[in-house]
Design a protein around this motif. Structure first.
Motif, mmCIF file in Angstrom:
data_model
loop_
_atom_site.group_PDB
_atom_site.id
_atom_site.type_symbol
_atom_site.label_atom_id
_atom_site.label_comp_id
_atom_site.label_asym_id
_atom_site.label_seq_id
_atom_site.Cartn_x
_atom_site.Cartn_y
_atom_site.Cartn_z
ATOM 1 N N GLU A 10 6.872 3.699 0.753
ATOM 2 C CA GLU A 10 7.142 5.143 0.768
ATOM 3 C C GLU A 10 8.306 5.429 -0.178
ATOM 4 O OE1 GLU A 10 5.817 7.797 2.457
ATOM 5 O OE2 GLU A 10 4.246 6.635 3.445
ATOM 6 N N ASN A 11 8.345 6.680 -0.703
ATOM 7 C CA ASN A 11 9.420 6.992 -1.650
ATOM 8 C C ASN A 11 10.324 8.150 -1.212
ATOM 9 O OD1 ASN A 11 7.692 9.117 -2.086
ATOM 10 N ND2 ASN A 11 7.888 9.079 -4.309
ATOM 11 N N LYS A 12 10.132 8.641 0.034
ATOM 12 C CA LYS A 12 11.010 9.701 0.547
ATOM 13 C C LYS A 12 11.531 9.275 1.917
ATOM 14 C CE LYS A 12 10.472 13.170 -2.498
ATOM 15 N NZ LYS A 12 9.249 12.922 -3.203
ATOM 16 N N GLY A 28 9.988 -2.930 -11.575
ATOM 17 C CA GLY A 28 9.943 -2.045 -12.735
ATOM 18 C C GLY A 28 8.637 -1.282 -12.808
ATOM 19 N N MET A 29 8.674 -0.167 -13.524
ATOM 20 C CA MET A 29 7.481 0.650 -13.767
ATOM 21 C C MET A 29 7.241 0.739 -15.265
ATOM 22 S SD MET A 29 8.231 3.841 -11.238
ATOM 23 C CE MET A 29 6.671 4.716 -11.250
ATOM 24 N N ALA A 30 6.020 0.427 -15.668
ATOM 25 C CA ALA A 30 5.675 0.481 -17.093
ATOM 26 C C ALA A 30 5.452 1.933 -17.531
ATOM 27 C CB ALA A 30 4.418 -0.347 -17.352
ATOM 28 N N VAL A 37 2.277 -5.968 -6.000
ATOM 29 C CA VAL A 37 1.821 -4.741 -6.655
ATOM 30 C C VAL A 37 1.978 -3.582 -5.682
ATOM 31 C CG1 VAL A 37 0.265 -5.831 -8.320
ATOM 32 C CG2 VAL A 37 -0.589 -5.261 -6.039
ATOM 33 N N ARG A 38 2.295 -2.429 -6.218
ATOM 34 C CA ARG A 38 2.486 -1.216 -5.398
ATOM 35 C C ARG A 38 1.358 -0.248 -5.734
ATOM 36 N NH1 ARG A 38 6.774 -1.896 -8.706
ATOM 37 N NH2 ARG A 38 6.169 0.076 -9.638
ATOM 38 N N ILE A 39 0.335 -0.219 -4.885
ATOM 39 C CA ILE A 39 -0.861 0.552 -5.216
ATOM 40 C C ILE A 39 -1.055 1.703 -4.230
ATOM 41 C CG2 ILE A 39 -3.371 0.434 -5.476
ATOM 42 C CD1 ILE A 39 -3.053 -2.318 -6.621
ATOM 43 N N GLY A 40 -1.150 2.908 -4.782
ATOM 44 C CA GLY A 40 -1.292 4.098 -3.965
ATOM 45 C C GLY A 40 -2.641 4.757 -4.116
ATOM 46 N N SER A 41 -2.826 5.516 -5.210
ATOM 47 C CA SER A 41 -3.987 6.401 -5.327
ATOM 48 C C SER A 41 -5.333 5.678 -5.305
ATOM 49 C CB SER A 41 -3.856 7.294 -6.554
ATOM 50 O OG SER A 41 -3.435 6.548 -7.663
ATOM 51 N N SER A 42 -5.414 4.466 -5.800
ATOM 52 C CA SER A 42 -6.703 3.754 -5.745
ATOM 53 C C SER A 42 -7.107 3.447 -4.310
ATOM 54 C CB SER A 42 -6.641 2.452 -6.533
ATOM 55 O OG SER A 42 -6.570 2.725 -7.906
ATOM 56 N N ALA A 46 0.863 -1.183 0.000
ATOM 57 C CA ALA A 46 0.000 0.000 0.000
ATOM 58 C C ALA A 46 0.901 1.234 0.000
ATOM 59 C CB ALA A 46 -0.917 -0.014 1.215
ATOM 60 N N VAL A 47 0.873 1.955 -1.115
ATOM 61 C CA VAL A 47 1.800 3.085 -1.279
ATOM 62 C C VAL A 47 1.195 4.334 -0.648
ATOM 63 C CG1 VAL A 47 3.009 4.558 -2.926
ATOM 64 C CG2 VAL A 47 2.847 2.086 -3.338
ATOM 65 N N SER A 48 1.773 4.715 0.485
ATOM 66 C CA SER A 48 1.185 5.754 1.340
ATOM 67 C C SER A 48 1.899 7.099 1.260
ATOM 68 C CB SER A 48 1.180 5.254 2.787
ATOM 69 O OG SER A 48 2.439 4.714 3.146
ATOM 70 N N LYS A 49 2.777 7.251 0.281
ATOM 71 C CA LYS A 49 3.519 8.518 0.134
ATOM 72 C C LYS A 49 2.566 9.713 0.097
ATOM 73 C CE LYS A 49 3.746 8.117 -4.892
ATOM 74 N NZ LYS A 49 4.468 7.461 -6.005
ATOM 75 N N THR A 50 2.946 10.769 0.759
ATOM 76 C CA THR A 50 2.191 12.029 0.915
ATOM 77 C C THR A 50 0.931 11.899 1.796
ATOM 78 O OG1 THR A 50 0.620 12.010 -0.959
ATOM 79 C CG2 THR A 50 2.888 12.713 -1.450
ATOM 80 N N LYS A 84 -6.425 10.414 -4.669
ATOM 81 C CA LYS A 84 -5.442 11.170 -5.463
ATOM 82 C C LYS A 84 -4.465 11.907 -4.566
ATOM 83 C CE LYS A 84 -7.253 12.418 -10.002
ATOM 84 N NZ LYS A 84 -8.672 12.869 -10.033
ATOM 85 N N ARG A 85 -3.219 12.011 -5.049
ATOM 86 C CA ARG A 85 -2.227 12.820 -4.339
ATOM 87 C C ARG A 85 -2.241 14.245 -4.892
ATOM 88 N NH1 ARG A 85 0.106 7.841 -5.209
ATOM 89 N NH2 ARG A 85 0.810 8.544 -7.248
ATOM 90 N N ASP A 86 -1.932 15.235 -4.043
ATOM 91 C CA ASP A 86 -1.886 16.639 -4.509
ATOM 92 C C ASP A 86 -0.668 16.844 -5.394
ATOM 93 O OD1 ASP A 86 -4.148 17.107 -3.036
ATOM 94 O OD2 ASP A 86 -2.990 17.621 -1.235
ATOM 95 N N GLY A 98 3.284 -3.247 -11.154
ATOM 96 C CA GLY A 98 1.862 -2.972 -11.135
ATOM 97 C C GLY A 98 1.522 -1.887 -10.132
ATOM 98 N N MET A 99 0.782 -0.864 -10.619
ATOM 99 C CA MET A 99 0.348 0.255 -9.797
ATOM 100 C C MET A 99 -1.168 0.413 -9.985
ATOM 101 S SD MET A 99 3.718 2.641 -10.625
ATOM 102 C CE MET A 99 2.734 4.061 -10.948
ATOM 103 N N SER A 100 -1.732 1.506 -9.482
ATOM 104 C CA SER A 100 -3.197 1.655 -9.554
ATOM 105 C C SER A 100 -3.738 1.463 -10.972
ATOM 106 C CB SER A 100 -3.622 3.033 -9.045
ATOM 107 O OG SER A 100 -3.387 3.139 -7.667
ATOM 108 N N GLY A 101 -3.055 2.044 -11.963
ATOM 109 C CA GLY A 101 -3.598 2.052 -13.319
ATOM 110 C C GLY A 101 -3.321 0.800 -14.124
HETATM 111 C C1 LIG Z 1 3.699 6.352 -6.313
HETATM 112 C C2 LIG Z 1 4.240 5.031 -6.721
HETATM 113 C C3 LIG Z 1 3.403 3.925 -6.880
HETATM 114 C C4 LIG Z 1 1.895 3.977 -6.688
HETATM 115 O O1 LIG Z 1 1.306 4.683 -7.725
HETATM 116 P P1 LIG Z 1 -0.300 4.799 -7.872
HETATM 117 O O2 LIG Z 1 -0.501 5.100 -9.312
HETATM 118 O O3 LIG Z 1 -0.717 5.898 -6.972
HETATM 119 O O4 LIG Z 1 -0.867 3.490 -7.471
HETATM 120 C C5 LIG Z 1 3.990 2.718 -7.222
HETATM 121 N N1 LIG Z 1 5.318 2.608 -7.409
HETATM 122 C C6 LIG Z 1 6.153 3.651 -7.267
HETATM 123 C C7 LIG Z 1 7.603 3.438 -7.493
HETATM 124 C C8 LIG Z 1 5.648 4.896 -6.926
HETATM 125 O O5 LIG Z 1 6.486 5.924 -6.788
#
Ligand SMILES: *Cc1c(COP(=O)(O)O)cnc(C)c1O
Length: 222
Positions: free
Chosen positions: A46-48, A153-155, A211-216, A23-27, A220-222, A195-198
């Motif tokens: 988290e990414n910071k 990886g990120m697509a 999977v790394r899912i944040g905004s879903s 669960a990607v909780s950044k911000t 949404k993040r600001d 894999g992310m939200s989209g």
């Molecule tokens: C922010 C982030 C995510 C999550 O992205 P969402 O589209 O909000 O699900 C996943 N991976 C990395 C590396 C990110 O920085």
């Protein structure tokens, strides 16, 4: 606004496919994180560095914290005492620093090698030859306090699903190639973080294990 319905729908789908949820909780606030924690979610990403340390200090100690962002070498020391998995290793120098700080903390830190699979230049990551150079190096073989447990990886950010699927498949095949060449006997090498939200469904189709899912989940993040 956190989305608890999405979370409850997501869990059985991931369980069926044996995929872990980061669960990607950044911000997002400690309060929002705690709400998912109370539903049973124990892994957060988290990414910071500063933000991660602050949240680690305020939230329950049985949370597994994953670092998923660009990691500067001089900041590794702040997360080394507690981080569970670093998804974003992109150089031998960074790995050397993680090893050093892990040793100081008398622990082994699990890491993923991050690969560049997207078409965008801006995204981070290794190519296959760079990863081979790391894994074949004498220095790498001396690292006692890190463990490479897979790849990340990120697509591309695109509506083209065929392209995204094909990028995820590329990462899966990179994972397999490295398995054959360097990790044949290592059962701990088993994770594919993609894999992310989209795009998480395409990632799962291509063999994602995390999977790394944040905004879903968090909105949404600001
Ligand atoms: C922010 C982030 C995510 C999550 O992205 P969402 O589209 O909000 O699900 C996943 N991976 C990395 C590396 C990110 O920085």
């Amino acid at each position: 606004m956190i989305n608890i319905d999405f979370y409850h729908d997501l869990l059985p789908y991931l369980a069926k496919n044996k995929v872990k949820l980061i669960a990607v909780s950044k911000t997002k606030s400690a309060h929002d994180i705690f709400q998912f924690y109370q539903l049973g979610q124990k892994i957060f990403g988290e990414n910071k560095v500063q933000e991660l340390v602050a949240k680690y200090e305020t939230l329950p100690k049985d949370i597994e914290w994953h670092f998923i962002g660009n990691l500067q070498r001089n900041k590794v020391k702040y997360i080394a005492p507690f981080v569970s998995l670093i998804h974003s290793v992109t150089s031998l120098e960074l790995l050397a620093e993680i090893n050093k700080q892990a040793q100081k903390n008398n622990r082994i830190i699990d890491c993923l090698l991050e690969f560049h699979i997207a078409s965008e230049e801006s995204k981070n990551g290794l190519n296959f030859n760079e990863s081979s150079a790391i894994l074949a190096s004498a220095e790498f073989k001396n690292f006692q306090n890190i463990r490479i447990v897979g790849v990340m990886g990120m697509a591309s950010f695109t509506e083209d699903k065929d392209q995204v699927l094909s990028e995820f498949k590329t990462l899966k095949s990179t994972f397999n190639q490295l398995k054959t060449q360097y990790f044949q006997t290592k059962d701990t090498y088993k994770e594919i973080s993609m894999g992310m939200s989209g795009d998480y469904e395409l990632a799962v189709e291509a063999g994602s294990t995390m999977v790394r899912i944040g905004s879903s989940l968090f909105g949404k993040r600001d």
